[in-house]
Design a protein around this motif. Structure first.
Motif, mmCIF file in Angstrom:
data_model
loop_
_atom_site.group_PDB
_atom_site.id
_atom_site.type_symbol
_atom_site.label_atom_id
_atom_site.label_comp_id
_atom_site.label_asym_id
_atom_site.label_seq_id
_atom_site.Cartn_x
_atom_site.Cartn_y
_atom_site.Cartn_z
ATOM 1 N N TYR A 271 92.541 55.664 55.746
ATOM 2 C CA TYR A 271 94.420 55.073 56.247
ATOM 3 C C TYR A 271 94.788 55.820 57.658
ATOM 4 O O TYR A 271 94.685 56.850 57.045
ATOM 5 C CB TYR A 271 95.067 54.715 54.948
ATOM 6 N N PRO A 272 94.762 55.713 58.776
ATOM 7 C CA PRO A 272 94.762 56.821 59.196
ATOM 8 C C PRO A 272 96.622 57.110 59.756
ATOM 9 O O PRO A 272 97.254 58.438 60.244
ATOM 10 C CB PRO A 272 94.750 56.088 61.064
ATOM 11 N N GLY A 273 97.179 55.757 59.290
ATOM 12 C CA GLY A 273 98.954 56.646 59.450
ATOM 13 C C GLY A 273 99.476 57.767 58.108
ATOM 14 O O GLY A 273 100.158 59.487 58.336
ATOM 15 N N SER A 274 98.203 57.563 56.784
ATOM 16 C CA SER A 274 98.322 58.253 55.828
ATOM 17 C C SER A 274 99.802 58.649 55.423
ATOM 18 O O SER A 274 100.657 57.976 55.839
ATOM 19 C CB SER A 274 97.685 59.675 56.339
ATOM 20 N N TRP A 275 99.984 60.288 54.723
ATOM 21 C CA TRP A 275 101.333 60.365 53.893
ATOM 22 C C TRP A 275 102.181 60.172 55.418
ATOM 23 O O TRP A 275 103.540 60.404 54.879
ATOM 24 C CB TRP A 275 101.323 60.974 52.851
ATOM 25 N N SER A 276 102.460 60.864 56.514
ATOM 26 C CA SER A 276 103.523 61.039 56.703
ATOM 27 C C SER A 276 104.487 59.579 57.631
ATOM 28 O O SER A 276 105.464 59.578 57.896
ATOM 29 C CB SER A 276 102.789 61.823 58.405
ATOM 30 N N GLU A 277 103.406 58.929 57.749
ATOM 31 C CA GLU A 277 103.890 57.350 58.152
ATOM 32 C C GLU A 277 104.171 56.701 56.424
ATOM 33 O O GLU A 277 105.628 56.335 57.013
ATOM 34 C CB GLU A 277 102.768 56.764 58.211
ATOM 35 N N TRP A 278 103.910 57.041 55.033
ATOM 36 C CA TRP A 278 104.047 55.682 54.564
ATOM 37 C C TRP A 278 105.414 56.578 53.492
ATOM 38 O O TRP A 278 106.138 55.380 53.770
ATOM 39 C CB TRP A 278 103.078 56.210 53.452
ATOM 40 N N CYS A 279 105.572 57.815 53.412
ATOM 41 C CA CYS A 279 106.619 58.487 53.284
ATOM 42 C C CYS A 279 108.317 58.170 54.710
ATOM 43 O O CYS A 279 109.184 58.227 54.251
ATOM 44 C CB CYS A 279 106.994 59.536 53.245
ATOM 45 N N ALA A 280 108.166 57.355 56.130
ATOM 46 C CA ALA A 280 109.195 57.578 56.489
ATOM 47 C C ALA A 280 109.614 56.250 56.380
ATOM 48 O O ALA A 280 111.131 56.588 56.917
ATOM 49 C CB ALA A 280 108.581 57.351 58.314
ATOM 50 N N ASP A 281 109.298 55.846 55.305
ATOM 51 C CA ASP A 281 109.899 54.001 54.564
ATOM 52 C C ASP A 281 110.289 54.974 53.400
ATOM 53 O O ASP A 281 109.509 54.620 52.669
ATOM 54 C CB ASP A 281 109.130 53.270 55.456
ATOM 55 N N PRO A 282 112.111 54.868 53.572
ATOM 56 C CA PRO A 282 112.089 55.528 51.969
ATOM 57 C C PRO A 282 112.469 53.737 51.229
ATOM 58 O O PRO A 282 111.999 54.385 49.442
ATOM 59 C CB PRO A 282 113.411 55.677 52.306
ATOM 60 N N THR A 283 111.497 52.371 51.338
ATOM 61 C CA THR A 283 111.945 51.767 50.457
ATOM 62 C C THR A 283 110.576 51.611 50.374
ATOM 63 O O THR A 283 110.153 50.788 49.317
ATOM 64 C CB THR A 283 111.798 50.781 51.389
#
Length: 293
Positions: A271-283
């Motif tokens: 999963y290339p985006g990983s945590w930095s991408e995941w947590c960027a959307d508060p939903t």
């Protein structure tokens, strides 16, 4: 080349015997997440003879914003055309044996290892123990900057798998029997949401388990044996094809994928985006409980 081909790791003594071969390209991937200039400076001060330099931010990562304008994480995958251009600039052909190294246990070199495999290039290996193992073996470093002839590498069938944020999100609502196991390569304190300096939004993807990438290594910074890695990784999941590797920004997750390949457990996705991408959307849901580890 007249030698065996390497596609996971290579030892310093083996690499030393290959130097000077026409079908060999060595790439220095040293980097420091806290100092963007570290890798370039370290390379200029000394590197393995003939090695070219790959900058994590400029060469091995792409735009942080996708075509839709959405944030894709701190180190998104580079555009494939840009990647090919850089690989050719470094003199890489389809039949080239590529060796990548860093000074951090392979955490940055593994990114280029994965990227080359993502375009179907199997003959790429990480120098086990990195530059430290090289110098410890008594081998010299050089300051000459090479000017390789243009390479001709092309895109072939991928040897990797990857998933995007929507697939990871959809996985959370999949039936338990079909749900993919997410494995987080960050340190335990970051996984638990206790390191706000690095992760302003702390925690992990619900249901994820933690496997710090450094757990793949021995005390001397070299990889554990295939047998040991297989035994340890088999505690995280039963089928690699049902696993997703992630981390902070898609870098150290590649280290876990390399460890799995060494262990003979191929097939997990990145999963290339990983945590930095995941947590960027508060939903998107976040977990911090130790029970999720």
């Amino acid at each position: 080349m007249g030698h065996r081909l390497y596609n996971t790791i290579i030892y310093a003594t083996e690499l030393q015997s290959l130097l000077g071969q026409e079908s060999l390209v060595v790439v220095d991937c040293r980097h420091d997440l806290m100092d963007a200039n570290f890798g370039t400076k370290a390379y200029q001060e000394g590197h393995i003879a003939g090695a070219v330099f790959a900058n994590l931010d400029q060469d091995l990562s792409g735009s942080k914003a996708g075509a839709d304008g959405q944030f894709r994480g701190r180190h998104p995958l580079p555009n494939q055309d840009d990647l090919i251009q850089n690989l050719r600039r470094w003199g890489i052909h389809n039949d080239t044996q590529v060796i990548v190294y860093d000074a951090h246990g392979g955490m940055f070199a593994a990114r280029l290892w994965w990227l080359l495999r993502s375009i179907g290039h199997a003959n790429v290996a990480v120098l086990d123990g990195g530059l430290g193992a090289w110098t410890a073996a008594g081998f010299a470093i050089d300051t000459a900057i090479p000017t390789p002839a243009q390479g001709s590498i092309s895109v072939r069938a991928a040897l990797t798998r990857q998933v995007d944020v929507q697939q990871v999100l959809a996985n959370l609502s999949s039936p338990a029997s079909q749900r993919l196991q997410v494995v987080d390569a960050r340190a335990a304190d970051r996984f638990r949401g206790e390191n706000e300096t690095i992760d302003p939004v702390g925690g992990h993807i619900p249901g994820a388990v933690n496997r710090f990438f450094k757990d793949n290594l021995q005390a001397d910074g070299r990889f554990k044996s295939a047998t040991e890695l297989r035994a340890e990784w088999s505690q995280k999941f039963t089928e690699p094809s049902q696993a997703i590797m992630q981390c902070g920004s898609g870098i150290t997750a590649c280290h876990n994928l390399l460890a799995l390949e060494i262990a003979g457990l191929s097939g997990a996705a990145l999963y290339p985006g990983s945590w930095s991408e995941w947590c960027a959307d508060p939903t998107r849901p976040v977990a911090t409980s130790n029970s999720d580890a």
